[in-house]
Design a protein around this motif. Structure first.
Motif, PDB file in Angstrom:
ATOM      1  N   LEU A  85       0.960  -1.209   0.096  1.00  0.00           N
ATOM      2  CA  LEU A  85       0.074  -0.068  -0.130  1.00  0.00           C
ATOM      3  C   LEU A  85       0.819   1.366   0.008  1.00  0.00           C
ATOM      4  CD1 LEU A  85      -2.812   1.495   0.469  1.00  0.00           C
ATOM      5  CD2 LEU A  85      -2.540   0.930   2.894  1.00  0.00           C
ATOM      6  N   THR A  86       0.853   2.064  -1.000  1.00  0.00           N
ATOM      7  CA  THR A  86       1.154   3.347  -1.175  1.00  0.00           C
ATOM      8  C   THR A  86       0.255   4.509  -1.059  1.00  0.00           C
ATOM      9  OG1 THR A  86       3.145   2.774  -2.143  1.00  0.00           O
ATOM     10  CG2 THR A  86       2.819   4.882  -2.311  1.00  0.00           C
ATOM     11  N   ALA A  90      -0.675   5.715   5.429  1.00  0.00           N
ATOM     12  CA  ALA A  90       0.084   4.296   5.403  1.00  0.00           C
ATOM     13  C   ALA A  90       1.472   5.014   5.057  1.00  0.00           C
ATOM     14  CB  ALA A  90      -0.133   3.506   4.499  1.00  0.00           C
ATOM     15  N   SER A  91       1.766   5.885   6.142  1.00  0.00           N
ATOM     16  CA  SER A  91       3.202   6.323   5.670  1.00  0.00           C
ATOM     17  C   SER A  91       4.501   5.784   6.529  1.00  0.00           C
ATOM     18  CB  SER A  91       3.023   8.013   6.303  1.00  0.00           C
ATOM     19  OG  SER A  91       4.381   8.647   6.419  1.00  0.00           O
ATOM     20  N   ILE A 105      10.101  -3.093   8.108  1.00  0.00           N
ATOM     21  CA  ILE A 105       8.966  -3.497   7.624  1.00  0.00           C
ATOM     22  C   ILE A 105       9.399  -4.897   7.218  1.00  0.00           C
ATOM     23  CG2 ILE A 105       7.372  -3.235   5.626  1.00  0.00           C
ATOM     24  CD1 ILE A 105       7.797  -0.256   5.732  1.00  0.00           C
ATOM     25  N   ASP A 149       8.050   5.682  -0.096  1.00  0.00           N
ATOM     26  CA  ASP A 149       6.772   4.831   0.174  1.00  0.00           C
ATOM     27  C   ASP A 149       6.703   3.825  -0.712  1.00  0.00           C
ATOM     28  OD1 ASP A 149       5.883   6.324   2.069  1.00  0.00           O
ATOM     29  OD2 ASP A 149       4.646   8.022   0.758  1.00  0.00           O
ATOM     30  N   ALA A 152       8.677   0.738   0.320  1.00  0.00           N
ATOM     31  CA  ALA A 152       8.170   0.360   1.403  1.00  0.00           C
ATOM     32  C   ALA A 152       7.004  -0.690   1.399  1.00  0.00           C
ATOM     33  CB  ALA A 152       7.655   1.292   2.481  1.00  0.00           C
ATOM     34  N   SER A 153       6.275  -0.169   0.271  1.00  0.00           N
ATOM     35  CA  SER A 153       5.151  -1.118  -0.112  1.00  0.00           C
ATOM     36  C   SER A 153       5.536  -2.284  -0.923  1.00  0.00           C
ATOM     37  CB  SER A 153       4.030  -0.396  -0.588  1.00  0.00           C
ATOM     38  OG  SER A 153       4.486  -0.111  -2.144  1.00  0.00           O
TER      39      SER A 153
ATOM     40  N   GLY B 106       0.142   8.429  10.174  1.00  0.00           N
ATOM     41  CA  GLY B 106      -0.156   7.241   9.188  1.00  0.00           C
ATOM     42  C   GLY B 106       0.810   6.149   9.429  1.00  0.00           C
ATOM     43  N   ASP B 109      -1.413   3.099  10.326  1.00  0.00           N
ATOM     44  CA  ASP B 109      -2.004   2.658   9.282  1.00  0.00           C
ATOM     45  C   ASP B 109      -1.072   1.574   8.456  1.00  0.00           C
ATOM     46  OD1 ASP B 109      -4.504   3.439   9.523  1.00  0.00           O
ATOM     47  OD2 ASP B 109      -4.273   5.114   8.138  1.00  0.00           O
ATOM     48  N   ARG B 110       0.358   2.032   8.261  1.00  0.00           N
ATOM     49  CA  ARG B 110       1.142   1.220   7.747  1.00  0.00           C
ATOM     50  C   ARG B 110       1.266  -0.188   8.553  1.00  0.00           C
ATOM     51  NH1 ARG B 110       3.471   0.642   2.976  1.00  0.00           N
ATOM     52  NH2 ARG B 110       4.287   2.869   3.159  1.00  0.00           N
TER      53      ARG B 110
END
Lengths: 326, 272
Positions: A85-86, A90-91, A105, A149, A152-153, B106, B109-110
């Motif tokens: 998710l980007t 969702a930072s 992550i 971002d 990360a996703s 956020g 959320d991640r």
């Protein structure tokens, strides 16, 4: 050949209400494996709410949704292993360096310490962040931030990527960088659900489009398909004497052809619904002695398509246009 | 070629809510490391826990000390142990602000889109804040000893005082969590915490003997849990009888936890 038709994302009748607000009001959509679905809609249409439902961040009030074959409600943990998710939310952690964010992550995705390190380094390299790897993400530029971002996703090699307005607020050069990356991911077989307000972005990246407004799907199909669905071409006439624009529009109205004009651009636009109309327009204008400096025909832009479908002042009648000018 | 990579849809329903102990510990470790790195990256966040008590010690001991007791050393032995007792409360406050920041930015959320248990996110914050408090204790006790504080009760009693402070602080973590999830910004959480802490801190036996206070304030001070905490730490560090103060602190801690922990956890579950 059947696998090509498999759906990576299947959404049936998803409803999410916040009090009186119907954020999602029975949405159905599918994304075929290995394709990019552009989810278009104005602000507040429900795009982000849908992505949040599909990433298990919020529970829908009704409906079912499957991602990679997993049920969002009943198999959230397995589902989370298949998605990346980007988005606007969702930072990453701003106080941590790019490297530490990716490493964290990786560990949370159950990579071993060594794997997590290697994966972080690999993605930093790929997204041209190696030089900034040790610096806190807080100091990154907008483009670097968005690339981080994206990286990360992708740590968990997700089968399905959600990109929620990935280029909102980016300058054109950075936006192109992000587009290139997305295209590369798709080339490697990822399925992408892309939400955007920009038609240009959808045209660049998406194989198919779903347009939503006020929590409902109002159109879907291929880009060409949608353009033809809206129909016809648009004819633009540049008059020799711009002050004649209102008269020209009136003249065409009398001939039964709706036309709009914009004093700003100095153009008269006619929505052509059949081929014979072009001749009629030119004939009508010529007979009345209006001078024409140039004409141009084109397929409607996605913007026009979008505006037509959402019914927001699609092809305004001349009177409305005049009011707007006055 | 793609046919081989396509996997059949998994059978439904699957119980996927369980995460193995080893995986849970790994997540907890990674998240704790992250929280500690945040403290390292933002050393100013240690100021609340370190600089404020240091200033208070210097200010009170040297400015008011002579007036409050027969000499500064005597006042130091009275005031500093009580103030040390409140160090554990800083960890509670930091938990709420940290949680608020994670929700706002956020980052939460991640985490929620990752296959991890939500309890790990919370627990890792508690561990990191406890570690931060331990560091604060070491620095403050060292500082106070340099200024001449005597640990008359001995090292074990000192450890008991630190432990008591941490236990009480831990019970306030739930209150802080509730604030952190209810208020809009981290600054608001911090401001609100200060607003609650100031009267509690000064309306207690930390800085002055309640017997010198007017009746209405004495009544408040008597029932203020921070008074019991200060009395307990003072008795432990000075090696005097603790009386009922330790038990009072533990009862307060248990009471606060029983009331606020379920509320905080329910709210956290609802938001995650």
């Amino acid at each position: 050949m059947t696998e090509i038709l498999r759906n990576a994302v299947e959404v049936h009748g998803i409803v999410k209400h916040y009090g009186e607000t119907k954020a999602l009001d029975g949405v159905d959509l599918t994304v075929r494996e290995g394709t990019v679905l552009g989810l278009l809609g104005p602000n507040g249409a429900g795009k982000t709410t849908l992505v949040r439902v599909l990433s298990t961040l919020i529970k829908p009030d009704a409906g079912t949704a499957f991602v990679g074959g997993y049920d969002v409600l009943r198999q959230p943990k397995q589902l989370r292993r298949t998605i990346g998710l980007t988005g606007q939310y969702a930072s990453v952690d701003e106080l941590l360096s790019g490297y530490e964010n990716l490493y964290l992550i990786g560990r949370l995705l159950d990579l071993s310490s060594r794997e997590a390190k290697a994966r972080a380094a690999e993605l930093l390299e790929r997204f041209s962040l190696t030089e900034a790897a040790k610096r806190p993400a807080k100091g990154y530029s907008g483009g670097m931030r968005r690339r981080l971002d994206l990286a990360a996703s992708m740590i968990g090699r997700p089968k399905v990527l959600y990109l929620d307005e990935p280029t909102t607020g980016l300058d054109p050069r950075t936006r192109n960088e992000v587009w290139d990356e997305v295209q590369r991911m798709v080339g490697e077989g990822s399925t992408v659900l892309l939400t955007t307000q920009y038609m240009e972005e959808a045209e660049q990246l998406a194989d198919e489009l779903t347009v939503i407004d006020k929590g409902r799907v109002i159109a879907n199909g291929g880009i060409q398909e949608l353009k033809t669905q809206v129909g016809g071409q648009s004819l633009q006439v540049r008059p020799l004497r711009p002050e004649e624009l209102p008269e020209m529009a009136r003249c065409l109205h009398e001939a039964g052809i709706p036309a709009t004009f914009s004093e700003e651009s100095g153009l008269l636009s006619v929505h052509l619904t059949d081929e014979g109309q072009l001749t009629t327009v030119i004939g009508a204008l010529g007979t009345r002695g209006f001078g024409i400096a140039g004409i141009d025909t084109k397929l409607p832009s996605l913007d026009e398509v979008f505006l037509t479908i959402t019914g927001k002042s699609s092809v305004p009648a001349p009177s409305r246009e005049k009011e707007a000018v006055a | 070629m793609s046919a081989a990579t396509v996997t059949a849809a998994p059978a439904l329903p699957a119980d996927d809510t369980r995460i193995g102990l080893r995986a849970n510990l790994r997540h907890l470790g990674a998240l704790t490391r992250r929280n500690l790195m945040r403290i390292k990256a933002d050393p100013e966040s240690m100021l609340d826990a370190l600089l404020v008590p240091v200033i208070m010690i210097v200010l009170f001991v040297y400015v008011f000390g002579g007036a409050m007791a027969s000499n500064q050393h005597e006042y130091m032995q009275y005031m500093v142990p009580g103030l040390l007792g409140t160090t554990g409360l800083n960890l509670a406050m930091a938990l709420g602000t940290g949680l608020n920041t994670d929700f706002q930015t956020g980052v939460m959320d991640r985490f929620r889109t990752l296959p991890i248990g939500r309890s790990a996110v919370l627990l890792s914050k508690m561990i990191a804040e406890t570690l931060r408090a331990v560091v604060a204790f070491v620095v403050l006790i060292g500082f106070a000893m340099i200024l001449g504080l005597d640990i008359k009760g001995g090292p074990l009693n000192l450890l008991a005082a630190v432990g008591l402070s941490l236990v009480f602080g831990a019970s306030l973590m739930w209150v802080s969590m509730l604030l952190g999830m209810s208020l809009r910004s981290a600054q608001a959480v911090q401001g609100m915490s200060m607003l609650v802490m100031m009267p509690l801190q000064f309306g207690s036996s930390i800085f002055a003997n309640p017997s010198t206070m007017p009746g209405w304030l004495r009544a408040f001070t008597k029932h203020n849990p921070l008074s019991a905490l200060a009395d307990a730490c003072r008795a432990l560090i000075n090696g005097t009888p603790v009386g009922g103060s330790v038990v009072t602190v533990l009862v307060w801690a248990a009471g606060i936890t029983v009331v606020t922990a379920p509320l905080a956890v329910a709210r956290f579950r609802k938001r995650t």
